[in-house]
Design a protein around this motif. Structure first.
Motif, PDB file in Angstrom:
ATOM      1  N   GLN A  39       0.717  -1.128   0.000  1.00 32.55           N
ATOM      2  CA  GLN A  39      -0.045   0.005  -0.148  1.00 32.55           C
ATOM      3  C   GLN A  39       0.857   1.311   0.106  1.00 32.55           C
ATOM      4  OE1 GLN A  39      -2.065  -1.537   3.537  1.00 32.55           O
ATOM      5  NE2 GLN A  39      -4.218  -1.199   2.521  1.00 32.55           N
ATOM      6  N   VAL A  40       1.925   1.357   0.835  1.00 34.90           N
ATOM      7  CA  VAL A  40       2.742   2.497   0.707  1.00 34.90           C
ATOM      8  C   VAL A  40       3.281   2.637  -0.287  1.00 34.90           C
ATOM      9  CG1 VAL A  40       2.802   2.652   3.381  1.00 34.90           C
ATOM     10  CG2 VAL A  40       4.521   1.245   2.113  1.00 34.90           C
ATOM     11  N   ASN A  41       3.988   1.720  -1.067  1.00 34.39           N
ATOM     12  CA  ASN A  41       4.437   1.473  -2.343  1.00 34.39           C
ATOM     13  C   ASN A  41       3.764   2.044  -3.289  1.00 34.39           C
ATOM     14  OD1 ASN A  41       7.033   0.446  -1.054  1.00 34.39           O
ATOM     15  ND2 ASN A  41       6.600  -1.560  -1.998  1.00 34.39           N
ATOM     16  N   ALA A  42       2.566   1.854  -3.408  1.00 34.01           N
ATOM     17  CA  ALA A  42       1.523   2.381  -4.433  1.00 34.01           C
ATOM     18  C   ALA A  42       1.189   3.743  -4.197  1.00 34.01           C
ATOM     19  CB  ALA A  42       0.034   1.463  -4.235  1.00 34.01           C
ATOM     20  N   LEU A  43       1.147   4.015  -2.779  1.00 32.46           N
ATOM     21  CA  LEU A  43       1.098   5.607  -2.472  1.00 32.46           C
ATOM     22  C   LEU A  43       2.564   6.213  -2.832  1.00 32.46           C
ATOM     23  CD1 LEU A  43      -0.689   7.538  -0.795  1.00 32.46           C
ATOM     24  CD2 LEU A  43       0.573   7.388   0.988  1.00 32.46           C
ATOM     25  N   PHE A  44       3.664   5.947  -3.046  1.00 28.41           N
ATOM     26  CA  PHE A  44       4.702   6.412  -3.486  1.00 28.41           C
ATOM     27  C   PHE A  44       4.561   6.347  -5.050  1.00 28.41           C
ATOM     28  CE2 PHE A  44       8.792   5.669  -5.711  1.00 28.41           C
ATOM     29  CZ  PHE A  44       9.543   6.724  -5.031  1.00 28.41           C
ATOM     30  N   ASP A  45       4.076   5.450  -5.586  1.00 28.16           N
ATOM     31  CA  ASP A  45       4.001   5.512  -7.065  1.00 28.16           C
ATOM     32  C   ASP A  45       2.939   6.626  -7.690  1.00 28.16           C
ATOM     33  OD1 ASP A  45       5.923   3.681  -7.483  1.00 28.16           O
ATOM     34  OD2 ASP A  45       4.251   2.019  -7.538  1.00 28.16           O
ATOM     35  N   LYS A  46       2.030   6.862  -6.760  1.00 23.70           N
ATOM     36  CA  LYS A  46       0.994   7.771  -6.998  1.00 23.70           C
ATOM     37  C   LYS A  46       1.353   9.226  -6.996  1.00 23.70           C
ATOM     38  CE  LYS A  46      -3.608   9.405  -5.244  1.00 23.70           C
ATOM     39  NZ  LYS A  46      -4.534   9.219  -4.152  1.00 23.70           N
ATOM     40  N   TYR A  47       2.488   9.421  -6.291  1.00 19.78           N
ATOM     41  CA  TYR A  47       3.104  10.719  -6.141  1.00 19.78           C
ATOM     42  C   TYR A  47       4.311  11.052  -6.694  1.00 19.78           C
ATOM     43  CZ  TYR A  47      -1.148  12.208  -3.208  1.00 19.78           C
ATOM     44  OH  TYR A  47      -2.388  12.327  -2.818  1.00 19.78           O
ATOM     45  N   LYS A  48       5.126  10.005  -7.223  1.00 16.69           N
ATOM     46  CA  LYS A  48       6.430   9.937  -7.504  1.00 16.69           C
ATOM     47  C   LYS A  48       6.847  11.095  -8.702  1.00 16.69           C
ATOM     48  CE  LYS A  48       6.343   6.098 -10.756  1.00 16.69           C
ATOM     49  NZ  LYS A  48       7.031   4.652 -10.965  1.00 16.69           N
ATOM     50  N   SER A  49       5.758  11.437  -9.551  1.00 16.60           N
ATOM     51  CA  SER A  49       6.018  12.307 -10.617  1.00 16.60           C
ATOM     52  C   SER A  49       5.912  13.878 -10.140  1.00 16.60           C
ATOM     53  CB  SER A  49       5.233  12.193 -11.511  1.00 16.60           C
ATOM     54  OG  SER A  49       3.833  12.434 -11.254  1.00 16.60           O
ATOM     55  N   ARG A  50       5.665  14.039  -8.689  1.00 17.94           N
ATOM     56  CA  ARG A  50       5.594  15.378  -8.131  1.00 17.94           C
ATOM     57  C   ARG A  50       7.030  15.841  -7.555  1.00 17.94           C
ATOM     58  NH1 ARG A  50      -0.324  17.065  -6.010  1.00 17.94           N
ATOM     59  NH2 ARG A  50       1.130  18.511  -5.218  1.00 17.94           N
ATOM     60  N   ASN A  51       7.484  16.847  -7.636  1.00 17.60           N
ATOM     61  CA  ASN A  51       8.684  17.164  -7.106  1.00 17.60           C
ATOM     62  C   ASN A  51       8.496  18.048  -5.742  1.00 17.60           C
ATOM     63  OD1 ASN A  51       7.702  19.671  -8.027  1.00 17.60           O
ATOM     64  ND2 ASN A  51       9.286  20.146  -9.498  1.00 17.60           N
ATOM     65  N   ASP A  52       7.085  18.206  -5.214  1.00 20.81           N
ATOM     66  CA  ASP A  52       7.077  18.761  -4.036  1.00 20.81           C
ATOM     67  C   ASP A  52       6.721  17.986  -2.645  1.00 20.81           C
ATOM     68  OD1 ASP A  52       4.592  17.939  -4.936  1.00 20.81           O
ATOM     69  OD2 ASP A  52       3.545  19.793  -4.718  1.00 20.81           O
ATOM     70  N   ILE A  53       7.114  16.679  -2.991  1.00 24.35           N
ATOM     71  CA  ILE A  53       6.892  15.518  -1.937  1.00 24.35           C
ATOM     72  C   ILE A  53       7.979  14.439  -1.982  1.00 24.35           C
ATOM     73  CG2 ILE A  53       5.449  14.199  -3.375  1.00 24.35           C
ATOM     74  CD1 ILE A  53       3.647  13.295  -1.127  1.00 24.35           C
ATOM     75  N   GLN A  54       8.466  14.059  -0.712  1.00 21.94           N
ATOM     76  CA  GLN A  54       9.352  12.950  -0.643  1.00 21.94           C
ATOM     77  C   GLN A  54       8.911  11.975   0.322  1.00 21.94           C
ATOM     78  OE1 GLN A  54      13.086  14.879   0.560  1.00 21.94           O
ATOM     79  NE2 GLN A  54      12.016  16.184   1.928  1.00 21.94           N
ATOM     80  N   PHE A  55       9.408  10.818   0.150  1.00 21.16           N
ATOM     81  CA  PHE A  55       9.087   9.810   1.184  1.00 21.16           C
ATOM     82  C   PHE A  55      10.401   8.886   1.746  1.00 21.16           C
ATOM     83  CE2 PHE A  55       5.865  10.165  -1.944  1.00 21.16           C
ATOM     84  CZ  PHE A  55       4.520   9.920  -1.242  1.00 21.16           C
ATOM     85  N   ILE A  56      10.244   8.958   3.018  1.00 23.23           N
ATOM     86  CA  ILE A  56      11.676   8.612   3.704  1.00 23.23           C
ATOM     87  C   ILE A  56      11.075   7.662   4.852  1.00 23.23           C
ATOM     88  CG2 ILE A  56      13.194   9.323   5.511  1.00 23.23           C
ATOM     89  CD1 ILE A  56      13.341  11.921   4.230  1.00 23.23           C
ATOM     90  N   SER A  57      11.737   6.621   5.212  1.00 24.47           N
ATOM     91  CA  SER A  57      11.357   5.626   6.139  1.00 24.47           C
ATOM     92  C   SER A  57      12.435   5.533   7.081  1.00 24.47           C
ATOM     93  CB  SER A  57      10.989   4.213   5.909  1.00 24.47           C
ATOM     94  OG  SER A  57      12.253   3.608   5.365  1.00 24.47           O
ATOM     95  N   LEU A  58      12.234   5.362   8.644  1.00 29.78           N
ATOM     96  CA  LEU A  58      13.167   5.407   9.470  1.00 29.78           C
ATOM     97  C   LEU A  58      12.931   3.688  10.051  1.00 29.78           C
ATOM     98  CD1 LEU A  58      12.607   8.693  11.492  1.00 29.78           C
ATOM     99  CD2 LEU A  58      14.012   8.246   9.359  1.00 29.78           C
TER     100      LEU A  58
END
Length: 252
Positions: free
Chosen positions: A162-181
């Motif tokens: 699900q989180v991978n799909a969410l990343f794919d949904k927004y990966k074309s935008r340059n105003d968001i980034q995804f980080i995991s700890l």
């Protein structure tokens, strides 16, 4: 009327007109019934209108504080505008004690998370598995989504698709980034992620930081950080994350 008679509730209150509520006795008949209802209907991390037992609007903090005391359950109320509303109802004396304990713990965690919102994300200076430097300055000018997890957390791993799909949904935008700890060390993570890929940037050895700087009580926990490095939302499951992030990105 005897208290234990089967009752189906239809509730009216002046704020939103006619609202229907599921059979409260059935919801509490056993822990399985409550767990199913909670999973499908109750998302305390999201924005909602909090209603007390007397149909009065109260603050979210007050709502969560009352729930954390363990004497009430939250019930979802729907209306014509589809605004999320939760109302407090007293736990029935016959209810499974596990329901009371679970609600109290969830509300306690949610209250802790809610109090973090609006504050600056704690200072850090880390490197991800690719050697990229990530600091508070990395947050500036972008919406940042952070997932906190560890390898042996079943729920953390279950939501990977699900989180991978969410990343794919927004990966074309340059105003968001995804980080995991992640709590685990680089070698453990590298081996694990070959079998269970995660699209987020992964920062290893974060156990101390997550325990001390973030004071996390549950995993997974998701953060949405605004473009100034302040915490917008703290969320405990993917469903809440998706709802909150979609709202944030639409408002940009």
């Amino acid at each position: 009327m005897r208290y234990n008679i089967f009752i189906f509730f239809t509730v009216l209150y002046s704020l939103s007109g006619v609202c229907q509520i599921s059979d409260i006795q059935n919801i509490q008949k056993d822990f399985t019934a409550w767990s199913k209802y909670q999973k499908e209907q109750i998302f305390l991390s999201t924005d909602f209108l909090p209603i007390d037992e007397n149909s009065k609007v109260i603050s979210k903090e007050s709502f969560l504080t009352i729930l954390a005391e363990g004497n009430f359950i939250p019930i979802k109320i729907s209306d014509e505008q589809n605004q999320i509303k939760y109302q407090l109802y007293k736990i029935l004396p016959s209810s499974d004690t596990s329901i009371r304990a679970t609600i109290a713990q969830i509300a306690f965690d949610e209250l802790h998370n809610y109090k973090m919102e609006g504050k600056k994300f704690p200072d850090f200076d880390f490197k991800d598995l690719e050697g990229n430097s990530i600091t508070n300055k990395s947050f500036l000018g972008k919406i940042t989504v952070i997932k906190c997890w560890y390898i042996h957390c079943t729920f953390c791993i279950k939501e990977f698709p699900q989180v991978n799909a969410l990343f794919d949904k927004y990966k074309s935008r340059n105003d968001i980034q995804f980080i995991s700890l992640a709590e685990d060390n680089p070698q453990q993570l590298s081996t694990f992620l070959k079998k269970k890929p995660l699209s987020y940037s992964v920062v290893p050895n974060m156990k101390t930081y997550m325990n001390e700087a973030l004071s996390l009580n549950a995993f997974p926990t998701h953060f949405i950080i605004d473009k100034n490095g302040n915490i917008l939302k703290v969320l405990t499951n993917f469903e809440s994350l998706e709802l909150a992030l979609d709202k944030v990105m639409k408002e940009l």
